[in-house]
Design a protein around this motif. Sequence first.
Motif, short mmCIF file in Angstrom:
data_model
loop_
_atom_site.label_atom_id
_atom_site.label_comp_id
_atom_site.label_asym_id
_atom_site.label_seq_id
_atom_site.Cartn_x
_atom_site.Cartn_y
_atom_site.Cartn_z
N ARG A 300 0.85 -1.20 0.00
CA ARG A 300 0.00 0.00 0.00
C ARG A 300 0.88 1.24 0.00
O ARG A 300 2.03 1.17 0.40
CB ARG A 300 -0.85 0.02 1.27
CG ARG A 300 -1.94 -1.01 1.22
CD ARG A 300 -2.93 -0.75 2.33
NE ARG A 300 -3.98 -1.76 2.25
CZ ARG A 300 -4.62 -2.25 3.30
NH1 ARG A 300 -4.31 -1.83 4.51
NH2 ARG A 300 -5.56 -3.15 3.14
N PRO A 301 0.33 2.40 -0.37
CA PRO A 301 1.11 3.62 -0.24
C PRO A 301 1.46 3.82 1.24
O PRO A 301 0.73 3.38 2.11
CB PRO A 301 0.15 4.72 -0.69
CG PRO A 301 -0.95 4.02 -1.40
CD PRO A 301 -1.02 2.63 -0.89
N LEU A 302 2.58 4.49 1.50
CA LEU A 302 3.00 4.66 2.89
C LEU A 302 2.10 5.64 3.64
O LEU A 302 1.93 5.54 4.84
CB LEU A 302 4.44 5.17 2.96
CG LEU A 302 5.51 4.18 2.54
CD1 LEU A 302 6.88 4.80 2.70
CD2 LEU A 302 5.42 2.91 3.38
N TYR A 303 1.56 6.62 2.91
CA TYR A 303 0.72 7.62 3.57
C TYR A 303 -0.24 8.23 2.57
O TYR A 303 -0.05 8.11 1.35
CB TYR A 303 1.59 8.72 4.19
CG TYR A 303 2.61 9.32 3.26
CD1 TYR A 303 2.26 10.31 2.35
CD2 TYR A 303 3.94 8.88 3.28
CE1 TYR A 303 3.20 10.86 1.49
CE2 TYR A 303 4.88 9.43 2.41
CZ TYR A 303 4.50 10.41 1.53
OH TYR A 303 5.43 10.96 0.66
N VAL A 304 -1.27 8.84 3.08
CA VAL A 304 -2.23 9.55 2.23
C VAL A 304 -2.21 11.02 2.63
O VAL A 304 -2.45 11.35 3.79
CB VAL A 304 -3.65 8.98 2.40
CG1 VAL A 304 -4.63 9.74 1.50
CG2 VAL A 304 -3.68 7.50 2.09
N VAL A 305 -1.90 11.87 1.68
CA VAL A 305 -1.85 13.31 1.95
C VAL A 305 -3.19 13.93 1.56
O VAL A 305 -3.63 13.78 0.42
CB VAL A 305 -0.71 13.97 1.15
CG1 VAL A 305 -0.76 15.48 1.27
CG2 VAL A 305 0.63 13.46 1.64
N ALA A 306 -3.86 14.55 2.50
CA ALA A 306 -5.14 15.18 2.20
C ALA A 306 -4.91 16.48 1.43
O ALA A 306 -5.56 16.74 0.44
CB ALA A 306 -5.92 15.45 3.48
N ASN A 307 -3.97 17.31 1.90
CA ASN A 307 -3.56 18.49 1.15
C ASN A 307 -2.26 19.04 1.71
O ASN A 307 -1.75 18.55 2.72
CB ASN A 307 -4.66 19.56 1.14
CG ASN A 307 -5.28 19.73 2.49
OD1 ASN A 307 -4.58 20.04 3.45
ND2 ASN A 307 -6.58 19.49 2.60
N THR A 308 -1.73 20.05 1.03
CA THR A 308 -0.44 20.62 1.43
C THR A 308 -0.56 22.15 1.44
O THR A 308 -1.52 22.70 0.90
CB THR A 308 0.66 20.25 0.41
OG1 THR A 308 0.27 20.71 -0.87
CG2 THR A 308 0.90 18.76 0.36
N ALA A 309 0.39 22.81 2.07
CA ALA A 309 0.43 24.28 2.05
C ALA A 309 1.84 24.73 1.70
O ALA A 309 2.81 24.18 2.23
CB ALA A 309 0.03 24.83 3.41
N ASN A 310 1.95 25.69 0.80
CA ASN A 310 3.25 26.20 0.31
C ASN A 310 4.12 25.11 -0.31
O ASN A 310 5.35 25.21 -0.30
CB ASN A 310 4.05 26.89 1.42
CG ASN A 310 3.37 28.15 1.91
OD1 ASN A 310 2.50 28.68 1.23
ND2 ASN A 310 3.77 28.63 3.08
N SER A 325 2.00 3.12 -6.41
CA SER A 325 2.60 4.39 -6.07
C SER A 325 3.01 4.37 -4.60
O SER A 325 2.26 3.91 -3.76
CB SER A 325 1.58 5.49 -6.32
OG SER A 325 2.05 6.68 -5.79
N PRO A 326 4.20 4.89 -4.29
CA PRO A 326 4.68 4.80 -2.91
C PRO A 326 4.07 5.85 -2.00
O PRO A 326 4.38 5.91 -0.84
CB PRO A 326 6.17 5.03 -3.09
CG PRO A 326 6.30 5.82 -4.33
CD PRO A 326 5.18 5.43 -5.21
N TYR A 327 3.23 6.72 -2.52
CA TYR A 327 2.56 7.72 -1.69
C TYR A 327 1.24 7.98 -2.36
O TYR A 327 1.01 7.56 -3.50
CB TYR A 327 3.38 9.03 -1.66
CG TYR A 327 3.56 9.62 -3.03
CD1 TYR A 327 4.62 9.22 -3.84
CD2 TYR A 327 2.62 10.51 -3.55
CE1 TYR A 327 4.75 9.71 -5.12
CE2 TYR A 327 2.76 11.00 -4.84
CZ TYR A 327 3.83 10.59 -5.61
OH TYR A 327 3.95 11.07 -6.88
N LEU A 328 0.34 8.64 -1.71
CA LEU A 328 -0.95 8.93 -2.33
C LEU A 328 -1.39 10.31 -1.89
O LEU A 328 -1.43 10.62 -0.71
CB LEU A 328 -1.97 7.89 -1.91
CG LEU A 328 -3.26 7.91 -2.71
CD1 LEU A 328 -3.00 7.37 -4.11
CD2 LEU A 328 -4.29 7.03 -2.04
N VAL A 329 -1.68 11.17 -2.85
CA VAL A 329 -2.21 12.49 -2.53
C VAL A 329 -3.68 12.46 -2.91
O VAL A 329 -4.03 12.21 -4.05
CB VAL A 329 -1.48 13.59 -3.32
CG1 VAL A 329 -2.04 14.95 -2.97
CG2 VAL A 329 0.01 13.53 -3.03
N ALA A 330 -4.53 12.69 -1.92
CA ALA A 330 -5.96 12.44 -2.12
C ALA A 330 -6.51 13.16 -3.35
O ALA A 330 -7.20 12.58 -4.17
CB ALA A 330 -6.72 12.84 -0.88
#
Length: 337
Positions: A300-310, A325-330
């Motif tokens: 599975r991806p290591l983490y799920v990013v909901a959102n980012t800033a800057n 994919s080794p990561y997942l951005v929602a």
Amino acid sequence: MTQPTYSIVAPIYNEEGNIPLLYDRISQVMNSTGESWELVLVNDGSKDRSPELIRELCEKDNRVKGIFFARNFGHQIAVTAGIDYASGRAVVLIDADLQDPPEVILEMIERWKAGYEVVYAVRAERRGESKFKLWTAKLFYRIIYRITDVNIPLDTGDFRLMDERVVRVLRQMREHNRFIRGMTSWVGFKQTGVNYIREARYSGETKYPFRKMLRFAWDAVTGFSYFPLQVMIYFSGLFGFLAMMTVPIIALLRITQGEEFFGGQATTIVLLLLMSAFQLFFLFIMGQYVARIYDETRDRPLYVVANTANLPDKPNISYRGQGHSPYLVADTANIDE
Ligand code: UDP
Ligand code: MG
């Protein structure tokens, strides 16, 4: 965007009481270098006001970057995301609770400039922690040192500076049960340590209860050692030897002491239970390794990013492994990749 010289990465889980002071102390120290820097704060699914505080800082100062996880993924995963998104020529990992004094970063920078690629901080002294934590931590580092194949320096946490070359290698290591201080030792390159006094937590309580500490210790052992699997051979030898010895001993006792000797059921029951306990214990250990194989194959991806800033949505990894994919951005899931 120009590359900052330094990236400071701090994982945040319910640290509302520490974030303002963390920012103040880090910006003070980093400004004194006269070089460019960024502060990457990874919100690991906090339930308090930490995400709002991080957003406020990001608005006030664009050197502060925010990564917001979709839920709590754990300390080591939060640090991983920070490493993936950081873009400095040197990346410093630091705890958000100010147990690691930011001033030590200046000493690390000095060593880095002298040519070292990893500068880890060694806890010469720890303040404000329970006897139990001190003792278990001490024992833990010594056991790990003994039984692992990489030389993980004693009494070091994740507080360290890493050159971007090391960081690039780390980004390719997508193992799921992560022990980052072991992984940075494994990478190699020129490494050195600086001593420091680990302060008491500034605000809040430890996010590492005993259960999480055990899990962390197991990840360290299973990630870097086969010792628990190999130790079985000694027990099999011991029991085999005892079995061989008991045959002549019982025969001898029966001849000299009479037919009834060693005829008891009780002995059999006790031995049976004892042996079952041993076998189940080793089955458990094997299970621990098997479960980790399962984690890796499921990938599975290591983490799920909901959102980012800057920050751009995607981390700085070009992963060439197989699998997903080794990561997942929602927000960008299923668009590319
Ligand atoms: N942390 C995290 N996710 C977690 C637990 C902890 O991001 O699930 C962060 C925490 O906010 C802190 C760092 O990891 O910045 C170290 O945690 P803590 O200080 O509780 O550990 P200790 O110093 O007691 O070992
Ligand atoms: Mg702490």
